[in-house]
Design an enzyme around this catalytic site. Structure first.
Site, mmCIF file in Angstrom:
data_model
loop_
_atom_site.group_PDB
_atom_site.id
_atom_site.type_symbol
_atom_site.label_atom_id
_atom_site.label_comp_id
_atom_site.label_asym_id
_atom_site.label_seq_id
_atom_site.Cartn_x
_atom_site.Cartn_y
_atom_site.Cartn_z
ATOM 1 N N ALA A 16 3.236 -0.592 4.822
ATOM 2 C CA ALA A 16 2.792 -0.822 6.273
ATOM 3 C C ALA A 16 2.340 -2.117 6.600
ATOM 4 O O ALA A 16 2.300 -2.464 7.853
ATOM 5 C CB ALA A 16 1.676 0.134 6.530
ATOM 6 N N GLU A 18 13.316 -9.002 1.526
ATOM 7 C CA GLU A 18 12.532 -7.934 1.855
ATOM 8 C C GLU A 18 13.025 -6.639 1.748
ATOM 9 O O GLU A 18 14.216 -6.369 1.861
ATOM 10 C CB GLU A 18 12.335 -8.193 3.527
ATOM 11 N N PRO A 63 0.839 -1.258 -0.070
ATOM 12 C CA PRO A 63 -0.217 -0.072 -0.159
ATOM 13 C C PRO A 63 0.744 1.285 0.015
ATOM 14 O O PRO A 63 1.875 1.330 0.710
ATOM 15 C CB PRO A 63 -0.822 -0.142 1.327
ATOM 16 N N ASN A 64 0.330 2.213 -0.773
ATOM 17 C CA ASN A 64 0.825 3.645 -0.919
ATOM 18 C C ASN A 64 1.997 3.635 -1.700
ATOM 19 O O ASN A 64 2.582 4.969 -1.771
ATOM 20 C CB ASN A 64 1.066 4.234 0.457
ATOM 21 N N TYR A 117 11.061 8.990 0.994
ATOM 22 C CA TYR A 117 11.120 8.008 0.024
ATOM 23 C C TYR A 117 11.667 8.230 -1.141
ATOM 24 O O TYR A 117 11.829 7.315 -2.015
ATOM 25 C CB TYR A 117 9.611 7.672 0.158
ATOM 26 N N ASN A 177 8.199 -5.504 -0.888
ATOM 27 C CA ASN A 177 8.007 -4.345 -0.199
ATOM 28 C C ASN A 177 6.673 -4.323 0.255
ATOM 29 O O ASN A 177 5.893 -3.872 -0.508
ATOM 30 C CB ASN A 177 8.831 -3.114 -0.820
ATOM 31 N N ARG A 226 13.324 4.936 12.134
ATOM 32 C CA ARG A 226 11.879 5.554 11.885
ATOM 33 C C ARG A 226 10.982 5.230 13.493
ATOM 34 O O ARG A 226 11.593 4.769 14.357
ATOM 35 C CB ARG A 226 11.163 5.377 11.008
ATOM 36 N N HIS A 277 12.754 -2.167 1.929
ATOM 37 C CA HIS A 277 12.310 -0.944 2.486
ATOM 38 C C HIS A 277 13.095 0.145 1.910
ATOM 39 O O HIS A 277 14.192 0.029 1.886
ATOM 40 C CB HIS A 277 12.127 -0.830 3.791
ATOM 41 N N ARG A 337 4.857 11.228 -2.674
ATOM 42 C CA ARG A 337 4.580 10.799 -1.268
ATOM 43 C C ARG A 337 6.089 11.175 -0.409
ATOM 44 O O ARG A 337 6.978 10.519 -0.713
ATOM 45 C CB ARG A 337 4.239 9.609 -1.027
HETATM 46 C C1 DQA Z 1 8.428 1.364 3.785
HETATM 47 C C2 DQA Z 1 8.410 1.302 5.195
HETATM 48 C C3 DQA Z 1 6.920 1.199 5.864
HETATM 49 O O1 DQA Z 1 7.097 1.467 7.153
HETATM 50 C C4 DQA Z 1 6.003 2.126 5.235
HETATM 51 O O2 DQA Z 1 4.807 1.726 5.809
HETATM 52 C C5 DQA Z 1 5.832 2.090 3.751
HETATM 53 C C6 DQA Z 1 7.144 2.012 2.953
HETATM 54 C C7 DQA Z 1 9.494 1.779 3.027
HETATM 55 O O3 DQA Z 1 9.838 1.207 1.815
HETATM 56 O O4 DQA Z 1 10.413 2.322 3.365
HETATM 57 O O5 DQA Z 1 4.973 2.250 3.298
HETATM 58 O O6 DQA Z 1 8.011 -0.239 3.346
#
Ligand code: DQA
Length: 148
Positions: free
Chosen positions: A79, A100, A12-13, A25, A76, A109, A102, A20
């Site tokens: 959240a 994994e 998501p997102n 990011y 990735n 964070r 990020h 964003r």
């Molecule tokens: C994320 C880190 C997560 O905590 C966050 O909710 C994201 C992006 C990252 O790529 O840094 O949506 O996965």
């Protein structure tokens, strides 16, 4: 001979990348990341599928679908990383090696981002390198696939 398939699955997102919180990011869009990852996968002799969804069940479906079909997963989970036992179960059921990723360094964070359910089923985690993390993950997977 068919090339090994790697799935890159984004949660998501991540469709909002570029707009964003660029200070967290970066300025690259998800389409930019897909283009760079596709070129790098090709150079490593890998086939690649790239997915994004804001819906947890879609991520579960893609991970389940990797079983017996894909040689590796780059995940990735956004959240859902910090909340989803369903993704952990899907990774364990898929029995496909997972890296994994990020973009941000989740350990610098908020406290709630420090725990990852995904990590329990991942071979390793790359975080804090922005979009380059996907390239590093492809390198790691290519080596693991070659060794297996
Ligand atoms: C994320 C880190 C997560 O905590 C966050 O909710 C994201 C992006 C990252 O790529 O840094 O949506 O996965």
């Amino acid at each position: 001979m068919a090339k090994p398939l790697v799935l890159i699955v984004n949660g998501p997102n991540l469709n909002m990348l570029g707009k964003r919180q660029p200070e967290v990011y970066g300025h690259q869009t998800l389409a930019d990341i897909e283009t760079a990852a596709a070129a790098h996968a090709e150079s490593l002799g890998l086939d690649m599928e790239f997915h994004q969804s804001n819906h947890e069940g879609d991520l579960v479906d893609w991970i389940q679908g990797a079983r017996g079909r894909a040689a590796g997963i780059i995940l990735n989970a956004g959240a859902y990383t910090h909340t989803s036992v369903a993704l952990l179960d899907a990774l364990n059921a898929a029995e496909v090696v997972c890296v994994e990723v990020h973009l941000s360094n989740i350990h610098q964070r908020e406290e709630f981002r420090h725990h990852s359910f995904v990590s329990k089923a991942a071979k390793g985690m790359i975080c804090g390198f922005g979009s380059h993390g996907y390239i590093l993950a492809l390198d790691a997977l290519a080596r693991l696939i070659k060794e297996s």
